[in-house]
Write an enzyme that holds these catalytic residues in place. Structure first.
Site, PDB file in Angstrom:
ATOM      1  N   TYR A  54      40.208  51.373  74.758  1.00 41.78           N
ATOM      2  CA  TYR A  54      41.030  51.708  76.118  1.00 41.78           C
ATOM      3  C   TYR A  54      40.144  51.981  77.254  1.00 41.78           C
ATOM      4  O   TYR A  54      40.062  52.895  77.894  1.00 41.78           O
ATOM      5  CB  TYR A  54      41.764  52.985  75.551  1.00 41.78           C
ATOM      6  CG  TYR A  54      43.017  53.277  76.531  1.00 41.78           C
ATOM      7  CD1 TYR A  54      43.983  52.353  76.594  1.00 41.78           C
ATOM      8  CD2 TYR A  54      43.018  54.564  77.024  1.00 41.78           C
ATOM      9  CE1 TYR A  54      45.215  52.782  77.171  1.00 41.78           C
ATOM     10  CE2 TYR A  54      44.151  54.884  77.770  1.00 41.78           C
ATOM     11  CZ  TYR A  54      45.383  53.881  77.906  1.00 41.78           C
ATOM     12  OH  TYR A  54      46.253  54.248  78.605  1.00 41.78           O
ATOM     13  N   HIS A  74      43.487  50.621  84.088  1.00 41.21           N
ATOM     14  CA  HIS A  74      44.616  50.477  83.325  1.00 41.21           C
ATOM     15  C   HIS A  74      45.316  51.810  82.834  1.00 41.21           C
ATOM     16  O   HIS A  74      46.346  52.300  82.873  1.00 41.21           O
ATOM     17  CB  HIS A  74      44.536  49.644  82.165  1.00 41.21           C
ATOM     18  CG  HIS A  74      45.696  49.402  81.297  1.00 41.21           C
ATOM     19  ND1 HIS A  74      46.826  48.869  81.408  1.00 41.21           N
ATOM     20  CD2 HIS A  74      45.538  50.099  79.882  1.00 41.21           C
ATOM     21  CE1 HIS A  74      47.508  49.065  80.158  1.00 41.21           C
ATOM     22  NE2 HIS A  74      46.973  49.744  79.544  1.00 41.21           N
ATOM     23  N   ARG A  94      52.333  60.893  83.414  1.00 41.49           N
ATOM     24  CA  ARG A  94      51.802  62.190  84.265  1.00 41.49           C
ATOM     25  C   ARG A  94      51.487  61.918  85.509  1.00 41.49           C
ATOM     26  O   ARG A  94      50.391  61.691  85.676  1.00 41.49           O
ATOM     27  CB  ARG A  94      50.673  62.678  83.247  1.00 41.49           C
ATOM     28  CG  ARG A  94      51.117  62.939  81.848  1.00 41.49           C
ATOM     29  CD  ARG A  94      49.716  63.373  80.938  1.00 41.49           C
ATOM     30  NE  ARG A  94      48.760  62.254  81.108  1.00 41.49           N
ATOM     31  CZ  ARG A  94      48.815  61.265  80.140  1.00 41.49           C
ATOM     32  NH1 ARG A  94      49.703  61.183  79.246  1.00 41.49           N
ATOM     33  NH2 ARG A  94      47.723  60.122  80.411  1.00 41.49           N
ATOM     34  N   GLU A 145      43.020  41.429  77.514  1.00 38.51           N
ATOM     35  CA  GLU A 145      41.823  42.014  76.941  1.00 38.51           C
ATOM     36  C   GLU A 145      40.704  41.002  76.575  1.00 38.51           C
ATOM     37  O   GLU A 145      40.872  39.854  76.329  1.00 38.51           O
ATOM     38  CB  GLU A 145      42.173  42.946  75.695  1.00 38.51           C
ATOM     39  CG  GLU A 145      43.305  43.861  75.937  1.00 38.51           C
ATOM     40  CD  GLU A 145      43.350  45.037  74.671  1.00 38.51           C
ATOM     41  OE1 GLU A 145      42.454  45.081  73.938  1.00 38.51           O
ATOM     42  OE2 GLU A 145      44.396  45.413  74.621  1.00 38.51           O
ATOM     43  N   ASP A 182      46.808  41.732  73.513  1.00 40.48           N
ATOM     44  CA  ASP A 182      47.558  42.986  72.585  1.00 40.48           C
ATOM     45  C   ASP A 182      48.830  43.193  72.784  1.00 40.48           C
ATOM     46  O   ASP A 182      49.215  44.028  73.753  1.00 40.48           O
ATOM     47  CB  ASP A 182      46.692  44.228  72.796  1.00 40.48           C
ATOM     48  CG  ASP A 182      47.232  45.298  72.116  1.00 40.48           C
ATOM     49  OD1 ASP A 182      48.141  44.985  71.129  1.00 40.48           O
ATOM     50  OD2 ASP A 182      46.949  46.401  72.467  1.00 40.48           O
ATOM     51  N   ARG A 237      56.668  48.233  74.602  1.00 41.03           N
ATOM     52  CA  ARG A 237      56.595  49.448  75.391  1.00 41.03           C
ATOM     53  C   ARG A 237      57.792  50.387  75.102  1.00 41.03           C
ATOM     54  O   ARG A 237      57.609  51.626  74.957  1.00 41.03           O
ATOM     55  CB  ARG A 237      56.828  49.339  76.810  1.00 41.03           C
ATOM     56  CG  ARG A 237      55.725  48.223  77.369  1.00 41.03           C
ATOM     57  CD  ARG A 237      54.408  48.830  77.235  1.00 41.03           C
ATOM     58  NE  ARG A 237      53.403  47.787  77.840  1.00 41.03           N
ATOM     59  CZ  ARG A 237      52.153  48.034  77.364  1.00 41.03           C
ATOM     60  NH1 ARG A 237      51.606  49.021  76.585  1.00 41.03           N
ATOM     61  NH2 ARG A 237      51.069  47.355  78.050  1.00 41.03           N
ATOM     62  N   GLN A 245      56.894  51.689  71.683  1.00 42.31           N
ATOM     63  CA  GLN A 245      55.525  52.501  71.791  1.00 42.31           C
ATOM     64  C   GLN A 245      55.885  54.067  72.515  1.00 42.31           C
ATOM     65  O   GLN A 245      55.485  54.878  71.850  1.00 42.31           O
ATOM     66  CB  GLN A 245      54.675  51.834  72.799  1.00 42.31           C
ATOM     67  CG  GLN A 245      53.269  52.438  72.870  1.00 42.31           C
ATOM     68  CD  GLN A 245      52.270  51.658  73.998  1.00 42.31           C
ATOM     69  OE1 GLN A 245      52.842  50.753  74.587  1.00 42.31           O
ATOM     70  NE2 GLN A 245      51.167  52.121  74.338  1.00 42.31           N
ATOM     71  N   TYR A 284      54.669  56.844  69.782  1.00 42.49           N
ATOM     72  CA  TYR A 284      53.027  57.051  70.072  1.00 42.49           C
ATOM     73  C   TYR A 284      52.635  58.608  69.566  1.00 42.49           C
ATOM     74  O   TYR A 284      51.464  58.890  69.536  1.00 42.49           O
ATOM     75  CB  TYR A 284      52.615  56.606  71.236  1.00 42.49           C
ATOM     76  CG  TYR A 284      52.746  57.491  72.478  1.00 42.49           C
ATOM     77  CD1 TYR A 284      51.717  58.091  72.802  1.00 42.49           C
ATOM     78  CD2 TYR A 284      53.989  57.756  73.151  1.00 42.49           C
ATOM     79  CE1 TYR A 284      51.675  59.287  73.909  1.00 42.49           C
ATOM     80  CE2 TYR A 284      54.000  58.489  74.211  1.00 42.49           C
ATOM     81  CZ  TYR A 284      53.083  59.254  74.429  1.00 42.49           C
ATOM     82  OH  TYR A 284      53.039  60.109  75.565  1.00 42.49           O
ATOM     83  N   THR A 337      48.609  39.971  67.373  1.00 44.22           N
ATOM     84  CA  THR A 337      47.659  40.135  68.532  1.00 44.22           C
ATOM     85  C   THR A 337      46.997  38.723  68.357  1.00 44.22           C
ATOM     86  O   THR A 337      46.560  37.989  67.508  1.00 44.22           O
ATOM     87  CB  THR A 337      46.292  41.043  67.855  1.00 44.22           C
ATOM     88  OG1 THR A 337      46.978  42.318  67.470  1.00 44.22           O
ATOM     89  CG2 THR A 337      45.312  41.253  69.049  1.00 44.22           C
ATOM     90  N   THR A 367      43.150  47.168  77.744  1.00 43.86           N
ATOM     91  CA  THR A 367      43.754  46.230  79.059  1.00 43.86           C
ATOM     92  C   THR A 367      42.569  46.285  80.239  1.00 43.86           C
ATOM     93  O   THR A 367      42.239  47.346  80.494  1.00 43.86           O
ATOM     94  CB  THR A 367      45.044  46.741  79.278  1.00 43.86           C
ATOM     95  OG1 THR A 367      45.936  46.792  78.098  1.00 43.86           O
ATOM     96  CG2 THR A 367      45.622  45.607  80.400  1.00 43.86           C
ATOM     97  N   GLU A 379      52.281  47.688  84.426  1.00 44.11           N
ATOM     98  CA  GLU A 379      51.693  47.976  85.470  1.00 44.11           C
ATOM     99  C   GLU A 379      52.182  47.364  86.736  1.00 44.11           C
ATOM    100  O   GLU A 379      52.380  47.808  87.694  1.00 44.11           O
ATOM    101  CB  GLU A 379      50.131  47.830  85.337  1.00 44.11           C
ATOM    102  CG  GLU A 379      49.425  48.606  84.454  1.00 44.11           C
ATOM    103  CD  GLU A 379      47.853  48.225  84.158  1.00 44.11           C
ATOM    104  OE1 GLU A 379      47.110  48.496  85.117  1.00 44.11           O
ATOM    105  OE2 GLU A 379      47.638  47.479  83.231  1.00 44.11           O
TER     106      GLU A 379
HETATM  107 CA    CA Z   1      45.600  47.521  73.913  1.00 47.15          CA
END
Ligand code: CA
Length: 419
Positions: free
Chosen positions: A120, A125, A134, A192, A224, A228, A231, A235, A248, A352, A366
């Site tokens: 990550y 990203h 947040r 990626e 990847d 969403r 996720q 998560y 992937t 990403t 994004e």
């Molecule tokens: Ca990823």
């Protein structure tokens, strides 16, 4: 240096300065190793007589793991020999017979992937996505100390071109009382780079940042695919799971670290006030040369666009060195820092790669601001997330004055309705 092979001229992804290895087949033939040159693949098993006898067995297998497990000396020697064979006219008559058009071949995974880990390290990203959850505190406090990663799923890594079957799973809109099970409504891609591990390390013996280069045998593009909505619900507290492991995709060619050497750059300086990396992640040479000046591009074409003959729409253009907070060597050093053993053929995703500009965002969540700012396409359609029939194409190349351009090829996937 120039190759006698058609299509290997300046501007190609695969001039004689690149020479990436991959595994291909034609018709019903067996899988075998080849090297990309121009628009062709040189069949290494067929050309074995011109290669060192000691290499032949490993270069005739249907996966490259045994070859990758050899050290950088052998990899360099093969590269030098192929460079000679493919540029010296004397070998033309012998080798031309063993060239296969890339359009005639089917590409496979280059190795048997034992383990796949996704990092990550794209700080823009991480900030953009973190902000959606947040707004005041997008980056968690560990980010600038720890190269964050999670163990992915090796069994569902596939070469470019494999269809993306829309995954089903539990999704719970924020205003719903309980989740339901069904096809993902927020299917996304992630741009990626992938790192291929060559020589591994023994369990309990970490790899130093300064030695990591001897373990990274090459690079590819990696998508990847991410659901969403699945996720967001699954998560916590253990991180990504079914939202990521349905597929992937990777580009099929292993572009060697040596081919990328002319495109090394300094790591971007850490912003003022950021902590210095802990000593085990710090290395002066890596600070100077750890960046990868790889240009990236992502395009989208919808079914309607293809039917109307509309060119794929460019979703983003960026560069890896402007996106990575941690280098490839730091990734490998961190992964093994507790003694975890990496093995030949392991695959590691960078995470990403978004730049700090709106033109360089590496995922749809994004670009479309989490669904709040749908993307307008030249066909008049809009997209917040991927629809069935949408095709994503990642591509990447390196260009610099004084060096011959090379490319990583493409990583393509088209979404099909859920099973
Ligand atoms: Ca990823």
């Amino acid at each position: 240096l120039e190759s006698w092979v058609d299509g290997a001229e300046a501007g190609s992804d695969f001039p004689v300065q690149n020479l990436p290895l991959g595994i291909f087949s034609t018709g019903g033939d067996e899988r075998r190793p080849g090297v990309a040159i121009g628009d062709y693949i040189l069949d290494l098993a067929a050309a074995a007589e011109l290669l060192d006898e000691d290499w032949r067995e490993d270069l005739a297998r249907p996966v490259l793991n045994a070859w990758l497990s050899r050290g950088p000396e052998d990899h360099r020697a093969l590269r030098a020999r192929l460079s000679e064979l493919l540029s010296d006219e004397r070998y033309r008559d012998d080798l031309e017979l063993h060239l296969i058009g890339q359009s005639e071949a089917r590409m496979h995974l280059p190795c048997l992937i034992g383990d796949y880990t996704d990092f990550y390290v794209g700080i823009h990203h991480a900030t953009n996505v973190g902000r959606q959850f947040r707004p005041d505190n997008p980056l968690l406090p560990n980010y600038k100390y720890v190269p964050i990663g999670y163990h992915g799923r090796a069994s569902s890594v596939r070469p470019s071109g494999e269809p993306v079957v829309r995954p089903s799973g539990q999704r719970k809109p924020p205003d719903a009382d309980a989740p339901e099970y069904g096809p993902s409504r927020r299917l996304d891609y992630e741009l990626e780079l992938g790192l291929w591990i060559g020589r591994g390390n023994a369990l309990g013996e970490p790899i130093a940042v300064s030695d990591a280069g001897d373990h990274i045998v090459g690079y590819c593009l990696l998508n990847d695919w991410s659901a969403r909505d699945l996720q967001a619900w699954e998560y916590q507290p253990l991180g990504p799971f079914l939202a990521k492991n349905f597929l992937t995709s990777v580009s099929p060619w292993i572009v060697s670290a040596d081919a990328l050497a002319p495109f090394r750059s300094p790591m971007p300086p850490r912003p003022q006030g950021d902590p210095a990396p802990l000593p085990y992640l710090d290395d002066a040479a890596d600070r100077e040369r750890g960046g990868l000046r790889i240009q990236t591009q992502v395009t989208l074409s919808t079914e309607q666009m293809r039917r109307s003959g509309i060119e794929p729409f460019v979703l983003s253009r960026g560069s890896a060195d402007a996106a990575m907070y941690w280098s490839a060597a730091q990734i490998v050093a961190h992964h093994s820092s507790n003694g975890c053993n990496l093995q030949p053929g392991d695959l590691i995703g960078t995470g990403t790669l978004s730049t700090d500009s709106d033109e360089g965002l590496g995922s749809m969540v994004e670009i479309g601001r989490g669904g709040n700012q749908p993307i307008e396409l030249p066909s008049g359609e809009t997209r917040s997330f991927l629809e069935d029939g949408d095709e994503i194409c990642l591509s990447a190349w390196c260009e610099r004055e004084g060096a011959v351009r090379i490319g990583l090829g493409e990583c393509v996937g088209r979404v099909v309705a859920s099973a």
